[in-house]
Every structure is written in structure tokens, then in C-alpha cells.
Design a protein around this motif. Structure first.
Motif, PDB file in Angstrom:
ATOM      1  N   GLN A   1       0.841  -1.189   0.000  1.00 17.52           N
ATOM      2  CA  GLN A   1       0.000   0.000   0.000  1.00 17.52           C
ATOM      3  C   GLN A   1       0.883   1.248   0.000  1.00 17.52           C
ATOM      4  O   GLN A   1       1.715   1.425   0.871  1.00 17.52           O
ATOM      5  CB  GLN A   1      -0.899   0.008   1.246  1.00 17.52           C
ATOM      6  N   VAL A   2       0.662   2.090  -0.973  1.00 16.67           N
ATOM      7  CA  VAL A   2       1.434   3.317  -1.068  1.00 16.67           C
ATOM      8  C   VAL A   2       0.873   4.347  -0.092  1.00 16.67           C
ATOM      9  O   VAL A   2      -0.341   4.531   0.005  1.00 16.67           O
ATOM     10  CB  VAL A   2       1.378   3.878  -2.498  1.00 16.67           C
ATOM     11  N   GLN A   3       1.761   4.993   0.614  1.00 17.18           N
ATOM     12  CA  GLN A   3       1.360   6.065   1.509  1.00 17.18           C
ATOM     13  C   GLN A   3       2.240   7.275   1.260  1.00 17.18           C
ATOM     14  O   GLN A   3       3.462   7.139   1.053  1.00 17.18           O
ATOM     15  CB  GLN A   3       1.453   5.632   2.969  1.00 17.18           C
ATOM     16  N   LEU A   4       1.629   8.446   1.290  1.00 17.53           N
ATOM     17  CA  LEU A   4       2.338   9.710   1.113  1.00 17.53           C
ATOM     18  C   LEU A   4       2.084  10.573   2.345  1.00 17.53           C
ATOM     19  O   LEU A   4       0.959  10.614   2.863  1.00 17.53           O
ATOM     20  CB  LEU A   4       1.829  10.443  -0.132  1.00 17.53           C
ATOM     21  N   ARG A   5       3.123  11.258   2.771  1.00 17.87           N
ATOM     22  CA  ARG A   5       2.973  12.100   3.962  1.00 17.87           C
ATOM     23  C   ARG A   5       3.703  13.412   3.743  1.00 17.87           C
ATOM     24  O   ARG A   5       4.917  13.420   3.523  1.00 17.87           O
ATOM     25  CB  ARG A   5       3.495  11.401   5.196  1.00 17.87           C
ATOM     26  N   GLU A   6       2.943  14.505   3.832  1.00 17.68           N
ATOM     27  CA  GLU A   6       3.529  15.837   3.695  1.00 17.68           C
ATOM     28  C   GLU A   6       4.085  16.304   5.040  1.00 17.68           C
ATOM     29  O   GLU A   6       3.520  15.990   6.092  1.00 17.68           O
ATOM     30  CB  GLU A   6       2.491  16.861   3.222  1.00 17.68           C
ATOM     31  N   SER A   7       5.148  17.064   4.988  1.00 15.55           N
ATOM     32  CA  SER A   7       5.697  17.659   6.204  1.00 15.55           C
ATOM     33  C   SER A   7       6.286  19.022   5.870  1.00 15.55           C
ATOM     34  O   SER A   7       6.770  19.252   4.747  1.00 15.55           O
ATOM     35  CB  SER A   7       6.749  16.751   6.837  1.00 15.55           C
ATOM     36  N   GLY A   8       6.259  19.888   6.863  1.00 14.42           N
ATOM     37  CA  GLY A   8       6.790  21.228   6.682  1.00 14.42           C
ATOM     38  C   GLY A   8       6.107  22.198   7.615  1.00 14.42           C
ATOM     39  O   GLY A   8       5.157  21.834   8.320  1.00 14.42           O
ATOM     40  N   PRO A   9       6.571  23.444   7.627  1.00 11.24           N
ATOM     41  CA  PRO A   9       5.990  24.430   8.531  1.00 11.24           C
ATOM     42  C   PRO A   9       4.568  24.806   8.135  1.00 11.24           C
ATOM     43  O   PRO A   9       4.236  24.877   6.952  1.00 11.24           O
ATOM     44  CB  PRO A   9       6.936  25.627   8.399  1.00 11.24           C
ATOM     45  N   GLY A  10       3.771  25.047   9.129  1.00 11.87           N
ATOM     46  CA  GLY A  10       2.392  25.441   8.888  1.00 11.87           C
ATOM     47  C   GLY A  10       2.196  26.935   8.747  1.00 11.87           C
ATOM     48  O   GLY A  10       1.127  27.392   8.332  1.00 11.87           O
ATOM     49  N   LEU A  11       3.235  27.689   9.065  1.00  9.49           N
ATOM     50  CA  LEU A  11       3.150  29.147   9.002  1.00  9.49           C
ATOM     51  C   LEU A  11       4.408  29.689   8.335  1.00  9.49           C
ATOM     52  O   LEU A  11       5.525  29.356   8.735  1.00  9.49           O
ATOM     53  CB  LEU A  11       3.010  29.738  10.406  1.00  9.49           C
ATOM     54  N   VAL A  12       4.197  30.509   7.314  1.00  5.40           N
ATOM     55  CA  VAL A  12       5.306  31.119   6.583  1.00  5.40           C
ATOM     56  C   VAL A  12       5.023  32.617   6.457  1.00  5.40           C
ATOM     57  O   VAL A  12       3.866  33.013   6.230  1.00  5.40           O
ATOM     58  CB  VAL A  12       5.458  30.497   5.179  1.00  5.40           C
ATOM     59  N   LYS A  13       6.053  33.419   6.606  1.00  2.00           N
ATOM     60  CA  LYS A  13       5.863  34.866   6.506  1.00  2.00           C
ATOM     61  C   LYS A  13       5.883  35.306   5.044  1.00  2.00           C
ATOM     62  O   LYS A  13       6.554  34.684   4.206  1.00  2.00           O
ATOM     63  CB  LYS A  13       6.956  35.580   7.290  1.00  2.00           C
ATOM     64  N   PRO A  14       5.170  36.350   4.732  1.00  3.15           N
ATOM     65  CA  PRO A  14       5.188  36.874   3.358  1.00  3.15           C
ATOM     66  C   PRO A  14       6.613  37.168   2.899  1.00  3.15           C
ATOM     67  O   PRO A  14       7.451  37.614   3.685  1.00  3.15           O
ATOM     68  CB  PRO A  14       4.360  38.152   3.473  1.00  3.15           C
ATOM     69  N   SER A  15       6.835  36.911   1.635  1.00  3.94           N
ATOM     70  CA  SER A  15       8.109  37.082   0.923  1.00  3.94           C
ATOM     71  C   SER A  15       9.104  35.956   1.186  1.00  3.94           C
ATOM     72  O   SER A  15      10.128  35.878   0.502  1.00  3.94           O
ATOM     73  CB  SER A  15       8.777  38.429   1.233  1.00  3.94           C
ATOM     74  N   GLN A  16       8.820  35.085   2.147  1.00  6.25           N
ATOM     75  CA  GLN A  16       9.720  33.974   2.426  1.00  6.25           C
ATOM     76  C   GLN A  16       9.423  32.786   1.517  1.00  6.25           C
ATOM     77  O   GLN A  16       8.546  32.853   0.657  1.00  6.25           O
ATOM     78  CB  GLN A  16       9.636  33.597   3.896  1.00  6.25           C
ATOM     79  N   THR A  17      10.177  31.718   1.719  1.00  4.26           N
ATOM     80  CA  THR A  17      10.033  30.515   0.905  1.00  4.26           C
ATOM     81  C   THR A  17       9.297  29.437   1.667  1.00  4.26           C
ATOM     82  O   THR A  17       9.655  29.115   2.806  1.00  4.26           O
ATOM     83  CB  THR A  17      11.398  29.991   0.448  1.00  4.26           C
ATOM     84  N   LEU A  18       8.275  28.905   1.033  1.00  2.00           N
ATOM     85  CA  LEU A  18       7.542  27.760   1.566  1.00  2.00           C
ATOM     86  C   LEU A  18       8.246  26.493   1.099  1.00  2.00           C
ATOM     87  O   LEU A  18       8.513  26.340  -0.106  1.00  2.00           O
ATOM     88  CB  LEU A  18       6.116  27.805   1.046  1.00  2.00           C
ATOM     89  N   SER A  19       8.552  25.615   2.031  1.00  2.46           N
ATOM     90  CA  SER A  19       9.223  24.373   1.687  1.00  2.46           C
ATOM     91  C   SER A  19       8.482  23.204   2.322  1.00  2.46           C
ATOM     92  O   SER A  19       8.323  23.158   3.543  1.00  2.46           O
ATOM     93  CB  SER A  19      10.675  24.403   2.163  1.00  2.46           C
ATOM     94  N   LEU A  20       8.035  22.283   1.507  1.00  2.00           N
ATOM     95  CA  LEU A  20       7.324  21.098   1.962  1.00  2.00           C
ATOM     96  C   LEU A  20       7.974  19.848   1.389  1.00  2.00           C
ATOM     97  O   LEU A  20       8.467  19.861   0.257  1.00  2.00           O
ATOM     98  CB  LEU A  20       5.861  21.147   1.527  1.00  2.00           C
ATOM     99  N   THR A  21       7.925  18.796   2.173  1.00  4.71           N
ATOM    100  CA  THR A  21       8.482  17.511   1.748  1.00  4.71           C
ATOM    101  C   THR A  21       7.396  16.452   1.773  1.00  4.71           C
ATOM    102  O   THR A  21       6.568  16.436   2.684  1.00  4.71           O
ATOM    103  CB  THR A  21       9.639  17.092   2.666  1.00  4.71           C
ATOM    104  N   CYS A  22       7.420  15.605   0.772  1.00  4.39           N
ATOM    105  CA  CYS A  22       6.508  14.465   0.721  1.00  4.39           C
ATOM    106  C   CYS A  22       7.338  13.188   0.825  1.00  4.39           C
ATOM    107  O   CYS A  22       8.226  12.945  -0.006  1.00  4.39           O
ATOM    108  CB  CYS A  22       5.728  14.468  -0.583  1.00  4.39           C
ATOM    109  N   THR A  23       7.059  12.412   1.844  1.00  5.87           N
ATOM    110  CA  THR A  23       7.765  11.147   2.051  1.00  5.87           C
ATOM    111  C   THR A  23       6.890  10.005   1.551  1.00  5.87           C
ATOM    112  O   THR A  23       5.718   9.907   1.909  1.00  5.87           O
ATOM    113  CB  THR A  23       8.100  10.951   3.535  1.00  5.87           C
ATOM    114  N   ILE A  24       7.485   9.159   0.727  1.00  8.89           N
ATOM    115  CA  ILE A  24       6.763   8.052   0.101  1.00  8.89           C
ATOM    116  C   ILE A  24       7.113   6.756   0.811  1.00  8.89           C
ATOM    117  O   ILE A  24       8.290   6.471   1.049  1.00  8.89           O
ATOM    118  CB  ILE A  24       7.164   7.921  -1.381  1.00  8.89           C
TER     119      ILE A  24
END
Length: 119
Positions: A1-24
Motif C-alpha cells: 500500500q502506497v502512503q504519502l505524507r507531507e511535512s513542513g511548517p504550517g506558518l510562513v511569513k510573506p516574501s519567504q520561501t515555503l518548503s514542503l516535503t513528501c515522504t513516500i
């Protein structure tokens, strides 16, 4: 069974970089003919395709976000990552990673992670 899970910060300030990771788990980011996608859904709106990385490392982006988006992968960790630069409050959404046997045809999804852009 394939499972995907996102992780990363839930709050980002304007003009900054949003970074999320998906683990398979239960599958591989290098499996032939598969595309690993990022999709988001702002509150009260429909799903928006952000981009994808293919089994061979090729990347594809929505034209409206292309200038701010980068998708990469770490084959040793079986992960793929979204970076969205210069975020604004309009980037506030629930972000999903998903597997696609064909473009825009998804068979496995992560549970989604909410991201708020706010100072």
C-alpha cells in the motif's frame, strides 16, 4: 500500500520561501512512468495543480507559478520537495502531494498539510 505524507511548517511569513516535503512509503519516487505531484486547495476554492516531478527527474510546473516554484527529489530518502518562493497570503492553502500514473490522474494522496502565509 502506497502512503504519502507531507511535512513542513504550517506558518510562513510573506516574501519567504515555503518548503514542503513528501515522504513516500510502499513505493518509489523512481518507479517508471509515475509522476509525483503537488496540489493545493485554498479555503473555499477548488484544487490547483502546482507541479510535478517525473520518475526520471523531469519537472513540470503550472505556468502561473513556474517562476516561483521548484520541485526536486531525494532518491536516497524516497522523498520529493516543493519550494515556493516569495509567498503571499494568496498562497495560503492546504497542500497535498499525490501520485499520478498519468498527468492529472491521481491514485494516491497525502492527507494534506495546511500552510498559512501571514506576518
Amino acid at each position: 500500500q502506497v502512503q504519502l505524507r507531507e511535512s513542513g511548517p504550517g506558518l510562513v511569513k510573506p516574501s519567504q520561501t515555503l518548503s514542503l516535503t513528501c515522504t513516500i512509503s510502499g513505493g518509489s519516487v523512481t518507479t517508471n512512468d509515475l509522476f509525483w505531484s503537488w496540489i493545493r486547495q485554498p479555503q473555499g476554492k477548488g484544487l490547483e495543480w502546482i507541479g510535478a516531478i517525473g520518475y526520471d527527474g523531469s519537472t513540470y510546473y503550472d505556468p502561473s507559478l513556474k517562476s516561483r516554484t521548484s520541485i526536486s527529489r531525494d532518491t536516497s530518502k524516497n522523498q520529493f520537495t516543493l519550494q515556493l518562493n516569495a509567498v503571499t497570503p494568496e498562497d495560503t492553502a492546504v497542500y497535498y502531494c499525490a501520485r499520478a500514473p498519468r498527468f492529472y490522474l491521481y491514485d494516491y494522496w497525502g492527507q494534506g498539510t495546511p500552510v498559512t502565509v501571514s506576518s
